[in-house]
Write a protein that holds these residues in place. Structure first.
Motif, short mmCIF file in Angstrom:
data_model
loop_
_atom_site.label_atom_id
_atom_site.label_comp_id
_atom_site.label_asym_id
_atom_site.label_seq_id
_atom_site.Cartn_x
_atom_site.Cartn_y
_atom_site.Cartn_z
N HIS A 120 0.77 -1.04 -0.03
CA HIS A 120 0.00 0.00 0.34
C HIS A 120 0.89 1.23 0.08
O HIS A 120 0.21 2.17 -0.34
CB HIS A 120 -0.86 0.21 1.34
CG HIS A 120 -1.65 -1.18 1.43
ND1 HIS A 120 -1.41 -2.34 2.00
CD2 HIS A 120 -3.06 -1.29 1.36
CE1 HIS A 120 -2.16 -3.23 1.93
NE2 HIS A 120 -3.35 -2.76 1.43
N GLN A 123 0.72 3.98 -3.20
CA GLN A 123 -0.36 4.76 -3.80
C GLN A 123 -0.96 5.57 -2.64
O GLN A 123 -1.65 6.58 -2.45
CB GLN A 123 -1.62 3.86 -4.07
CG GLN A 123 -1.95 2.77 -3.09
CD GLN A 123 -1.14 1.50 -3.09
OE1 GLN A 123 -0.03 1.49 -3.50
NE2 GLN A 123 -1.75 0.44 -2.73
N TRP A 127 -1.81 9.68 -1.91
CA TRP A 127 -2.93 10.07 -1.45
C TRP A 127 -2.77 10.97 -0.22
O TRP A 127 -3.50 12.27 -0.15
CB TRP A 127 -3.94 9.21 -0.95
CG TRP A 127 -5.09 9.42 -0.39
CD1 TRP A 127 -6.41 9.40 -1.08
CD2 TRP A 127 -5.56 9.81 0.97
NE1 TRP A 127 -7.48 9.98 -0.32
CE2 TRP A 127 -6.81 9.98 0.81
CE3 TRP A 127 -4.92 9.86 2.10
CZ2 TRP A 127 -7.70 10.48 1.99
CZ3 TRP A 127 -5.65 10.65 3.24
CH2 TRP A 127 -7.08 10.76 3.18
N ASP A 306 -9.30 8.95 4.98
CA ASP A 306 -9.83 8.01 4.26
C ASP A 306 -10.66 6.81 4.81
O ASP A 306 -11.11 5.91 4.13
CB ASP A 306 -8.66 7.50 3.68
CG ASP A 306 -9.10 6.20 2.31
OD1 ASP A 306 -9.89 6.85 1.47
OD2 ASP A 306 -8.58 5.43 2.37
N GLU A 311 -18.04 2.77 9.05
CA GLU A 311 -17.88 2.64 7.67
C GLU A 311 -18.84 1.95 7.26
O GLU A 311 -19.23 0.84 7.68
CB GLU A 311 -16.50 2.21 7.13
CG GLU A 311 -15.28 3.29 7.56
CD GLU A 311 -14.26 2.83 6.93
OE1 GLU A 311 -14.19 1.85 6.08
OE2 GLU A 311 -13.15 3.38 7.26
N THR A 328 -12.65 10.76 2.09
CA THR A 328 -12.66 9.40 0.96
C THR A 328 -13.15 8.49 1.46
O THR A 328 -12.78 7.98 2.60
CB THR A 328 -11.61 9.69 0.09
OG1 THR A 328 -10.52 9.23 1.04
CG2 THR A 328 -11.20 10.86 -0.59
N HIS A 330 -12.21 5.03 1.84
CA HIS A 330 -11.38 4.28 2.28
C HIS A 330 -10.75 3.44 1.10
O HIS A 330 -10.92 2.30 0.81
CB HIS A 330 -12.21 2.82 3.03
CG HIS A 330 -11.13 2.15 3.66
ND1 HIS A 330 -11.52 1.57 5.13
CD2 HIS A 330 -9.97 1.69 3.65
CE1 HIS A 330 -10.59 0.91 5.35
NE2 HIS A 330 -9.49 0.85 4.78
N VAL A 331 -10.43 4.54 -0.05
CA VAL A 331 -9.76 4.11 -1.17
C VAL A 331 -8.52 4.56 -1.53
O VAL A 331 -7.83 4.25 -2.47
CB VAL A 331 -10.89 4.94 -2.09
CG1 VAL A 331 -12.15 4.35 -2.22
CG2 VAL A 331 -10.64 6.37 -2.15
N SER A 332 -7.65 4.94 -0.41
CA SER A 332 -6.28 5.27 -0.72
C SER A 332 -5.37 4.23 -0.74
O SER A 332 -4.45 4.41 -1.39
CB SER A 332 -5.80 6.10 0.69
OG SER A 332 -5.87 5.20 1.73
N SER A 334 -6.06 1.71 -2.95
CA SER A 334 -6.55 1.28 -4.23
C SER A 334 -5.48 1.45 -5.36
O SER A 334 -4.99 2.55 -5.40
CB SER A 334 -7.94 1.80 -4.38
OG SER A 334 -8.93 1.19 -3.72
N THR A 335 -5.14 0.62 -5.99
CA THR A 335 -4.18 0.77 -7.27
C THR A 335 -4.51 -0.44 -8.13
O THR A 335 -4.79 -1.48 -7.95
CB THR A 335 -2.76 0.90 -7.00
OG1 THR A 335 -1.93 0.78 -7.96
CG2 THR A 335 -2.39 -0.39 -6.06
N TYR A 338 -2.30 -3.56 -7.25
CA TYR A 338 -2.77 -4.08 -5.85
C TYR A 338 -2.53 -5.52 -5.94
O TYR A 338 -1.89 -6.21 -5.16
CB TYR A 338 -3.93 -3.62 -5.41
CG TYR A 338 -4.27 -4.11 -3.72
CD1 TYR A 338 -4.11 -3.19 -2.82
CD2 TYR A 338 -4.70 -5.33 -3.51
CE1 TYR A 338 -4.41 -3.40 -1.27
CE2 TYR A 338 -4.91 -5.53 -2.22
CZ TYR A 338 -4.56 -4.72 -1.28
OH TYR A 338 -4.58 -5.17 0.40
#
Length: 369
Positions: A120, A123, A127, A306, A311, A328, A330-332, A334-335, A338
């Motif tokens: 992680h 990415q 962020w 994030d 949630e 945001t 909970h997307v930080s 993401s790639t 991944y």
């Protein structure tokens, strides 16, 4: 089910070992690395079950439970550790395991558990930097003006660049180390905080999975290192006039509401210009109602989140409308790469099992991560 025969071979010297993947992504998305694993490790029967991330109660054939040796999963685990007598490793494709302590495989067994820590960093660091710059450059105001087709004219004199700013990283793991690398490149001073002391160069090294060319492998970036599990040690770190506080610690019993009224008071007293708080870890690490109050009373300069508690964040939650907050879903982490990176960790751990070496990214059950 994909990869290998419909069921694992049974009996005789030719019996192969079952490697089971239970993941929410289509098998086509990792076809190349799946083929590489099969080529390097022909002794495994590779079985893949595609499931949705929110489907935690899938049922597998009895033979699969009985014979599985390696399990790769996002968050699904067998209901009982007794169902998987041959299991030697669970490779999780997430970094945090806060959903696991009440599960049988965690509390009733000593089966090694490994995380996807390390995938992680790049990415999430991007962020963090993006959100910090959006705030510090007052970008949302200009973007709103653009949508109104309004030219605001001369402005920006209140903007402060990152050179000389002090960045405190609460939890100096793989994500924190990449944040530190980028912050240092922008001219900031980095302070690190870890639960246990890191007084020697060897203790500051990162022995987990690292995306090549990223992070702080030898732990040399921070100008100062803080540590401890008590409030006094935490407050000593928070009182260092931090311009940016990045929360990267895992969620455990000890870190739940780690930042609450006392901590925001320390931040306010330490930095009259205000600390910008960024949380990419778990929402419950911050006492959320206290955070809303800290934003409303300007105890801190702002926050980028994030993660929230809970949630998804309910529509009527006051956090949505708190001043100077960016949220945001909970997307930080993401790639597009991944899944590929997570499989690289599995691949490495298969090599370590073959060579009799210690697995990478092993979880310490006592510490919870």
């Amino acid at each position: 089910m994909g990869g290998g025969s419909e069921l694992p071979a049974t009996g005789g010297a030719s019996k192969r070992e079952l490697l089971l993947c239970v993941l929410p992504w289509p098998e086509e998305s990792f076809k190349k690395i799946w083929e590489d694993i099969a080529k390097e490790f022909p002794q495994y029967d590779l079985h893949y079950y595609e499931t949705k991330a929110d489907r935690g109660k899938i049922q597998l054939p009895e033979e699969v439970y009985k014979d599985v040796v390696i399990l790769a999963t996002l968050n699904w685990v067998p209901q009982s550790a007794s169902l998987v007598p041959s299991l030697e490793l669970v490779q999780f494709y997430s970094a945090g395991l806060n959903h696991l302590p009440d599960k049988s495989i965690y509390k009733d067994s000593e089966i090694p558990l490994a995380t996807a820590s390390g995938v992680h960093g790049p990415q999430i660091a991007e962020w963090v930097v993006m959100m910090n710059l959006v705030h510090s450059h007052d970008y949302t105001r200009f973007y709103d003006a653009q949508k109104r087709k309004e030219w605001l004219g001369f402005g920006g004199l209140n903007m402060r660049d990152q050179v000389g700013q002090r960045v405190g990283i609460l939890g100096y793991g793989s994500i924190g180390r990449q944040v530190a690398r980028v912050a240092k490149a922008m001219g900031s001073d980095v302070l690190a905080y870890t639960a246990s002391p890191r007084h020697t160069p060897e203790s500051r090294r990162d022995d987990g999975f690292i995306v090549p060319g990223t992070g702080d492998p030898d732990g040399s970036i921070p100008s100062k290192w803080y540590s401890g599990l008590d409030k006094e040690s935490l407050h000593d770190f928070l009182k260092q006039e931090l311009d940016l506080l990045v929360i990267c610690v895992p969620l455990t019993k000890d870190t739940t509401h780690l930042l609450s009224s006392d901590e925001f008071a320390v931040l306010e007293k330490s930095n009259p210009l205000g600390t910008y708080v960024v949380n990419i870890a778990r929402g419950a690490i911050i006492d959320q109602p206290v955070l809303v109050k800290a934003l409303e009373t300007k105890q801190i300069r702002g926050a980028a989140l994030d993660v929230t508690d809970p949630e998804p964040l309910p529509q009527n939650d006051p956090l949505w409308t708190a001043p100077n907050v960016l949220i945001t879903p909970h997307v930080s982490g993401s790639t597009t790469v991944y899944v590929e990176r997570a499989f690289q960790i599995l691949h490495e751990n298969l090599r370590r099992r073959r060579d009799g070496k210690k697995f990478v990214n092993l979880v310490d059950r006592k510490r919870g991560y």
